[in-house]
Design a protein around this motif. Structure first.
Motif, PDB file in Angstrom:
ATOM      1  N   PHE A   6      46.845  34.167  -1.484  1.00 37.72           N
ATOM      2  CA  PHE A   6      46.215  32.862  -1.297  1.00 37.72           C
ATOM      3  C   PHE A   6      47.292  31.801  -1.087  1.00 37.72           C
ATOM      4  CE2 PHE A   6      42.977  35.306  -3.471  1.00 37.72           C
ATOM      5  CZ  PHE A   6      41.857  34.985  -2.720  1.00 37.72           C
ATOM      6  N   LEU A   7      47.050  30.914  -0.134  1.00 38.48           N
ATOM      7  CA  LEU A   7      47.961  29.818   0.183  1.00 38.48           C
ATOM      8  C   LEU A   7      47.273  28.491  -0.106  1.00 38.48           C
ATOM      9  CD1 LEU A   7      49.110  31.092   3.701  1.00 38.48           C
ATOM     10  CD2 LEU A   7      50.142  31.618   1.487  1.00 38.48           C
ATOM     11  N   GLY A   8      48.027  27.511  -0.560  1.00 38.32           N
ATOM     12  CA  GLY A   8      47.476  26.179  -0.806  1.00 38.32           C
ATOM     13  C   GLY A   8      46.871  26.003  -2.179  1.00 38.32           C
ATOM     14  N   LYS A   9      47.041  26.958  -3.048  1.00 41.39           N
ATOM     15  CA  LYS A   9      46.528  26.908  -4.423  1.00 41.39           C
ATOM     16  C   LYS A   9      45.034  26.584  -4.506  1.00 41.39           C
ATOM     17  CE  LYS A   9      51.037  25.770  -6.176  1.00 41.39           C
ATOM     18  NZ  LYS A   9      51.952  24.752  -6.625  1.00 41.39           N
ATOM     19  N   PRO A  10      44.204  27.416  -3.894  1.00 43.80           N
ATOM     20  CA  PRO A  10      42.753  27.171  -3.964  1.00 43.80           C
ATOM     21  C   PRO A  10      42.220  27.432  -5.368  1.00 43.80           C
ATOM     22  CG  PRO A  10      43.178  29.288  -2.946  1.00 43.80           C
ATOM     23  CD  PRO A  10      44.523  28.639  -3.144  1.00 43.80           C
ATOM     24  N   ASP A  11      41.183  26.690  -5.750  1.00 39.80           N
ATOM     25  CA  ASP A  11      40.515  26.975  -7.020  1.00 39.80           C
ATOM     26  C   ASP A  11      39.614  28.198  -6.829  1.00 39.80           C
ATOM     27  OD1 ASP A  11      38.118  26.115  -5.799  1.00 39.80           O
ATOM     28  OD2 ASP A  11      38.220  24.128  -6.700  1.00 39.80           O
ATOM     29  N   GLU A  12      38.975  28.639  -7.893  1.00 40.28           N
ATOM     30  CA  GLU A  12      38.152  29.857  -7.820  1.00 40.28           C
ATOM     31  C   GLU A  12      37.024  29.729  -6.796  1.00 40.28           C
ATOM     32  OE1 GLU A  12      38.713  32.938  -9.065  1.00 40.28           O
ATOM     33  OE2 GLU A  12      40.610  32.012  -9.655  1.00 40.28           O
ATOM     34  N   GLY A  13      36.423  28.554  -6.691  1.00 38.26           N
ATOM     35  CA  GLY A  13      35.340  28.351  -5.722  1.00 38.26           C
ATOM     36  C   GLY A  13      35.810  28.531  -4.291  1.00 38.26           C
ATOM     37  N   VAL A  14      36.976  27.998  -3.962  1.00 35.47           N
ATOM     38  CA  VAL A  14      37.514  28.133  -2.606  1.00 35.47           C
ATOM     39  C   VAL A  14      37.953  29.574  -2.354  1.00 35.47           C
ATOM     40  CG1 VAL A  14      39.325  27.368  -1.017  1.00 35.47           C
ATOM     41  CG2 VAL A  14      38.137  25.699  -2.443  1.00 35.47           C
ATOM     42  N   LYS A  15      38.483  30.238  -3.375  1.00 34.83           N
ATOM     43  CA  LYS A  15      38.845  31.654  -3.213  1.00 34.83           C
ATOM     44  C   LYS A  15      37.612  32.475  -2.848  1.00 34.83           C
ATOM     45  CE  LYS A  15      42.860  31.896  -6.259  1.00 34.83           C
ATOM     46  NZ  LYS A  15      43.425  32.467  -7.499  1.00 34.83           N
ATOM     47  N   VAL A  16      36.515  32.218  -3.529  1.00 30.54           N
ATOM     48  CA  VAL A  16      35.271  32.932  -3.235  1.00 30.54           C
ATOM     49  C   VAL A  16      34.808  32.598  -1.819  1.00 30.54           C
ATOM     50  CG1 VAL A  16      32.812  33.097  -3.850  1.00 30.54           C
ATOM     51  CG2 VAL A  16      34.565  33.157  -5.637  1.00 30.54           C
ATOM     52  N   LEU A  17      34.892  31.347  -1.424  1.00 35.25           N
ATOM     53  CA  LEU A  17      34.514  30.930  -0.072  1.00 35.25           C
ATOM     54  C   LEU A  17      35.323  31.715   0.968  1.00 35.25           C
ATOM     55  CD1 LEU A  17      33.983  27.383   1.233  1.00 35.25           C
ATOM     56  CD2 LEU A  17      35.716  28.767   2.302  1.00 35.25           C
ATOM     57  N   LEU A  18      36.637  31.831   0.774  1.00 36.50           N
ATOM     58  CA  LEU A  18      37.496  32.570   1.710  1.00 36.50           C
ATOM     59  C   LEU A  18      37.136  34.052   1.734  1.00 36.50           C
ATOM     60  CD1 LEU A  18      40.866  30.810   0.817  1.00 36.50           C
ATOM     61  CD2 LEU A  18      39.558  30.521   2.930  1.00 36.50           C
ATOM     62  N   GLN A  19      36.884  34.620   0.567  1.00 39.59           N
ATOM     63  CA  GLN A  19      36.515  36.038   0.487  1.00 39.59           C
ATOM     64  C   GLN A  19      35.173  36.298   1.151  1.00 39.59           C
ATOM     65  OE1 GLN A  19      36.881  36.257  -3.771  1.00 39.59           O
ATOM     66  NE2 GLN A  19      38.963  37.089  -3.681  1.00 39.59           N
ATOM     67  N   GLU A  20      34.231  35.384   0.995  1.00 38.31           N
ATOM     68  CA  GLU A  20      32.911  35.542   1.623  1.00 38.31           C
ATOM     69  C   GLU A  20      33.020  35.499   3.145  1.00 38.31           C
ATOM     70  OE1 GLU A  20      29.945  36.344   0.292  1.00 38.31           O
ATOM     71  OE2 GLU A  20      31.043  36.587  -1.593  1.00 38.31           O
ATOM     72  N   GLN A  21      33.920  34.663   3.660  1.00 33.18           N
ATOM     73  CA  GLN A  21      34.123  34.603   5.107  1.00 33.18           C
ATOM     74  C   GLN A  21      34.646  35.935   5.627  1.00 33.18           C
ATOM     75  OE1 GLN A  21      33.210  31.980   7.189  1.00 33.18           O
ATOM     76  NE2 GLN A  21      32.209  31.412   5.294  1.00 33.18           N
ATOM     77  N   LEU A  22      35.542  36.554   4.882  1.00 36.27           N
ATOM     78  CA  LEU A  22      36.073  37.853   5.275  1.00 36.27           C
ATOM     79  C   LEU A  22      34.968  38.908   5.295  1.00 36.27           C
ATOM     80  CD1 LEU A  22      38.484  39.696   5.951  1.00 36.27           C
ATOM     81  CD2 LEU A  22      38.843  39.941   3.481  1.00 36.27           C
ATOM     82  N   LYS A  23      34.095  38.873   4.307  1.00 37.67           N
ATOM     83  CA  LYS A  23      33.010  39.863   4.205  1.00 37.67           C
ATOM     84  C   LYS A  23      32.010  39.756   5.349  1.00 37.67           C
ATOM     85  CE  LYS A  23      33.182  40.178  -0.817  1.00 37.67           C
ATOM     86  NZ  LYS A  23      32.475  39.849  -2.056  1.00 37.67           N
ATOM     87  N   LYS A  24      31.996  38.651   6.055  1.00 41.87           N
ATOM     88  CA  LYS A  24      31.066  38.490   7.190  1.00 41.87           C
ATOM     89  C   LYS A  24      31.475  39.322   8.392  1.00 41.87           C
ATOM     90  CE  LYS A  24      29.350  33.949   5.972  1.00 41.87           C
ATOM     91  NZ  LYS A  24      29.199  32.546   6.367  1.00 41.87           N
ATOM     92  N   ASP A  25      32.713  39.801   8.396  1.00 42.20           N
ATOM     93  CA  ASP A  25      33.190  40.637   9.491  1.00 42.20           C
ATOM     94  C   ASP A  25      32.537  42.017   9.365  1.00 42.20           C
ATOM     95  OD1 ASP A  25      34.523  42.338  11.251  1.00 42.20           O
ATOM     96  OD2 ASP A  25      36.482  41.478  10.833  1.00 42.20           O
ATOM     97  N   PRO A  26      31.781  42.455  10.375  1.00 44.87           N
ATOM     98  CA  PRO A  26      31.103  43.761  10.282  1.00 44.87           C
ATOM     99  C   PRO A  26      32.066  44.954  10.179  1.00 44.87           C
ATOM    100  CG  PRO A  26      30.817  42.800  12.463  1.00 44.87           C
ATOM    101  CD  PRO A  26      31.506  41.782  11.625  1.00 44.87           C
ATOM    102  N   LYS A  27      33.333  44.760  10.560  1.00 40.27           N
ATOM    103  CA  LYS A  27      34.318  45.838  10.456  1.00 40.27           C
ATOM    104  C   LYS A  27      34.988  45.896   9.082  1.00 40.27           C
ATOM    105  CE  LYS A  27      35.415  45.581  15.353  1.00 40.27           C
ATOM    106  NZ  LYS A  27      36.427  45.239  16.332  1.00 40.27           N
ATOM    107  N   TRP A  28      34.637  44.925   8.230  1.00 40.42           N
ATOM    108  CA  TRP A  28      35.227  44.872   6.894  1.00 40.42           C
ATOM    109  C   TRP A  28      34.248  45.487   5.904  1.00 40.42           C
ATOM    110  CZ3 TRP A  28      40.089  44.049   5.900  1.00 40.42           C
ATOM    111  CH2 TRP A  28      40.473  43.865   4.581  1.00 40.42           C
ATOM    112  N   TYR A  29      34.647  46.552   5.257  1.00 38.92           N
ATOM    113  CA  TYR A  29      33.771  47.231   4.291  1.00 38.92           C
ATOM    114  C   TYR A  29      34.576  47.711   3.116  1.00 38.92           C
ATOM    115  CZ  TYR A  29      35.659  51.241   6.811  1.00 38.92           C
ATOM    116  OH  TYR A  29      36.493  52.129   7.403  1.00 38.92           O
TER     117      TYR A  29
END
Length: 155
Positions: free
Chosen positions: A132-155
């Motif tokens: 993680f870059l920019g020292k995100p709080d837990e909410g932003v970390k979850v937001l970034l992780q959720e964006q990654l999970k939207k990729d259909p090739k990511w499982y």
């Protein structure tokens, strides 16, 4: 008088070229266009990466292959979020999920790296490293992780 006509003609040509360029643009921001599009993005991103060590150039410069960004809300704060890959061909192995606050004052990112040559039957999720870059709080970390999970090739 000739000078005024020249200026008017030049202005009309510039406006036409600008309209054509805007029509060709899909109206959506892309991560790989942010730093050249707005000095505020460049300044904010520079403040994030200058505190980090051993980042690849494509992350420092936000250069590479990128899809459209989306507006996302996290605990009432709005962000422009999108993916960036080193190249389109290496997107599964090297990608960055970027989030900029809409006021352009804060930027966060999650660098995701998967070992090259991971067999197709192995889950990239289980073998990836996350930074993680920019020292995100837990909410932003979850937001970034959720964006990654939207990729259909990511499982």
């Amino acid at each position: 008088m000739l000078g005024r006509r020249f200026h008017a003609t030049t202005l009309a040509l510039l406006m036409s070229a600008s309209a054509i360029a805007m029509a060709a643009n899909d109206g959506q921001a892309r991560v790989n266009e942010l730093l050249s599009a707005d000095p505020e993005y460049r300044q904010t991103w520079s403040s994030v990466v200058k505190k980090e060590e051993r980042l690849p150039d494509w992350v420092i410069n936000l250069s590479g292959a990128s899809d459209q960004m989306n507006a996302v809300t996290e605990h009432g704060d709005k962000y422009l979020v999108g993916p960036l890959c080193e190249t389109q061909d290496t997107c599964l192995q090297k990608r960055l999920i970027v989030a900029f606050s809409l006021d352009k004052q804060h930027a966060y990112a999650m660098l995701v790296e998967v070992p090259v040559g991971l067999p197709a039957d192995k889950s990239p999720t289980r073998h990836a490293s996350y930074r993680f870059l920019g020292k995100p709080d837990e909410g932003v970390k979850v937001l970034l992780q959720e964006q990654l999970k939207k990729d259909p090739k990511w499982y």
